[in-house]
Motif scaffolding. Structure first.
Motif, mmCIF file in Angstrom:
data_model
loop_
_atom_site.group_PDB
_atom_site.id
_atom_site.type_symbol
_atom_site.label_atom_id
_atom_site.label_comp_id
_atom_site.label_asym_id
_atom_site.label_seq_id
_atom_site.Cartn_x
_atom_site.Cartn_y
_atom_site.Cartn_z
ATOM 1 N N ALA A 98 0.846 -1.199 0.000
ATOM 2 C CA ALA A 98 0.000 0.000 0.000
ATOM 3 C C ALA A 98 0.874 1.238 0.000
ATOM 4 O O ALA A 98 2.025 1.210 0.449
ATOM 5 C CB ALA A 98 -0.911 0.012 1.223
ATOM 6 N N SER A 115 -3.363 5.372 -6.029
ATOM 7 C CA SER A 115 -3.603 4.611 -4.801
ATOM 8 C C SER A 115 -4.675 3.546 -5.001
ATOM 9 O O SER A 115 -4.605 2.470 -4.395
ATOM 10 C CB SER A 115 -3.975 5.540 -3.645
ATOM 11 N N ASN A 119 -3.115 -0.057 -4.144
ATOM 12 C CA ASN A 119 -3.670 -0.574 -2.897
ATOM 13 C C ASN A 119 -4.787 -1.591 -3.085
ATOM 14 O O ASN A 119 -4.992 -2.441 -2.224
ATOM 15 C CB ASN A 119 -4.207 0.576 -2.045
ATOM 16 N N ASN A 144 -6.284 -9.595 3.471
ATOM 17 C CA ASN A 144 -6.148 -8.239 2.948
ATOM 18 C C ASN A 144 -5.863 -7.282 4.095
ATOM 19 O O ASN A 144 -6.699 -7.136 4.998
ATOM 20 C CB ASN A 144 -7.430 -7.808 2.229
ATOM 21 N N SER A 146 -6.092 -4.091 5.479
ATOM 22 C CA SER A 146 -6.940 -2.938 5.191
ATOM 23 C C SER A 146 -6.728 -1.872 6.259
ATOM 24 O O SER A 146 -5.656 -1.755 6.846
ATOM 25 C CB SER A 146 -8.401 -3.399 5.106
ATOM 26 N N SER A 147 -7.770 -1.118 6.532
ATOM 27 C CA SER A 147 -7.653 0.006 7.454
ATOM 28 C C SER A 147 -9.006 0.371 8.022
ATOM 29 O O SER A 147 -10.031 0.273 7.339
ATOM 30 C CB SER A 147 -7.067 1.215 6.715
ATOM 31 N N TYR A 172 -7.355 7.449 -0.650
ATOM 32 C CA TYR A 172 -6.780 6.356 0.144
ATOM 33 C C TYR A 172 -7.881 5.551 0.825
ATOM 34 O O TYR A 172 -7.884 4.315 0.796
ATOM 35 C CB TYR A 172 -5.803 6.910 1.175
ATOM 36 N N SER A 175 -9.659 3.209 -1.460
ATOM 37 C CA SER A 175 -8.887 2.000 -1.770
ATOM 38 C C SER A 175 -8.990 0.979 -0.640
ATOM 39 O O SER A 175 -9.036 -0.232 -0.890
ATOM 40 C CB SER A 175 -7.419 2.352 -2.046
ATOM 41 N N GLN A 176 -9.058 1.458 0.595
ATOM 42 C CA GLN A 176 -9.165 0.552 1.739
ATOM 43 C C GLN A 176 -10.571 -0.039 1.862
ATOM 44 O O GLN A 176 -10.727 -1.202 2.246
ATOM 45 C CB GLN A 176 -8.771 1.288 3.021
ATOM 46 N N LEU A 179 -10.714 -2.794 -0.723
ATOM 47 C CA LEU A 179 -9.985 -3.975 -0.273
ATOM 48 C C LEU A 179 -10.813 -4.761 0.756
ATOM 49 O O LEU A 179 -10.814 -6.001 0.758
ATOM 50 C CB LEU A 179 -8.646 -3.543 0.334
#
Length: 269
Positions: A98, A115, A119, A144, A146-147, A172, A175-176, A179
């Protein structure tokens, strides 16, 4: 009585393994006796990461290095082909690579926002390209990384590259979220996503001024790679706890819609 038998060695691919949580994840898995395939964006950083792992006690014979710039989908495809050729069985794939979205909107040569591609789209493509090795043995896993920031996000369906309104945090976070949603796609393997905690890595400035160590984050990832850890397919984990993902990530129609969009965006131009 607890068993004293060591877990059988497996073959694990860790993307973004040159630093931070990825490097520490590779170190911990190598310490278990697993064959660890290290992904690096370029040869120099990969060689350096491998040398550091050996210096930290990893057995050099258990380490394999693969190189691909995730900002180029042709390199992702080529890397997957090499892995599938050399490792017909892949027990675990850790989609960890990432980067923070840049201040200014940046497009890849594939025509995707940077990104989003690095990501998410690269992980999506890599996972699908490795379907054969991941399906070769029962019990395989895709983790994965992730966040928690996915909770603040939305998928900009009509403008996924955010040409009309770009912010690095929104890009960003999108993208998380992607995912996290992707972990719920139906597959022959078990997929999950995990927020490893706010950790002291290159992504820390997106979150805070201080965080947990990269080792602590990696321990939470490795726990989900362990066959002894029972996983809920498609689930989202916040550090070590099973946690509800953002509501949109739980909708089956959203999973289908995202995969359809991703198929279009990774299609060879």
């Amino acid at each position: 009585m607890p068993s004293s038998v060591s877990p059988a060695p497996r073959t694990v691919l860790v993307t973004g393994a040159t630093s931070g949580i990825g490097w520490e994840t590779a170190r911990l898995l190598a310490g278990r006796g697993d064959t660890v395939i290290l992904h690096a964006p370029d040869q120099a950083s990969g060689d350096q990461a491998r040398a550091r792992l050996v210096a930290a006690g990893a057995n050099a014979s258990q380490l394999r290095l693969v190189v691909a710039d995730f900002a180029r989908l042709d390199e992702v495809r080529a890397m997957a082909a090499r892995i599938a050729d050399q490792h017909p069985v892949l027990d675990v794939l850790v989609n960890n690579a990432a980067l923070a979205a840049p201040e200014r909107r940046t497009m890849t040569t594939d025509g995707n926002e940077l990104s989003l591609q690095v990501n998410f789209l690269a992980a999506y493509l890599l996972t699908h390209e490795l379907a054969g090795p991941l399906s070769a043995r029962p019990g395989s896993r895709v983790v994965n990384v992730s966040s928690s920031m996915h909770r603040t996000a939305s998928i900009s369906w009509n403008d996924p590259h955010r040409a009309k309104r770009y912010s690095r945090l929104a890009a960003y976070a999108q993208s998380q979220l992607a995912l996290t949603i992707f972990a719920r796609e139906q597959a022959p393997w078990t997929s999950v996503s995990v927020h490893p905690g706010v950790c002291d890595t290159g992504l820390l400035p997106l979150y805070a001024h201080e965080g947990d160590s990269a080792v602590q984050g990696a321990e939470r990832v490795v726990r989900l790679c362990d066959p002894a850890t029972e996983l809920v397919p498609g689930a989202y984990y916040d550090r070590t706890a099973l946690s509800p993902a953002a509501p949109v990530a739980l909708e089956d129609r959203t999973v289908r819609r995202l995969c359809k969009l991703a198929d279009q965006l990774v299609a060879a131009k």
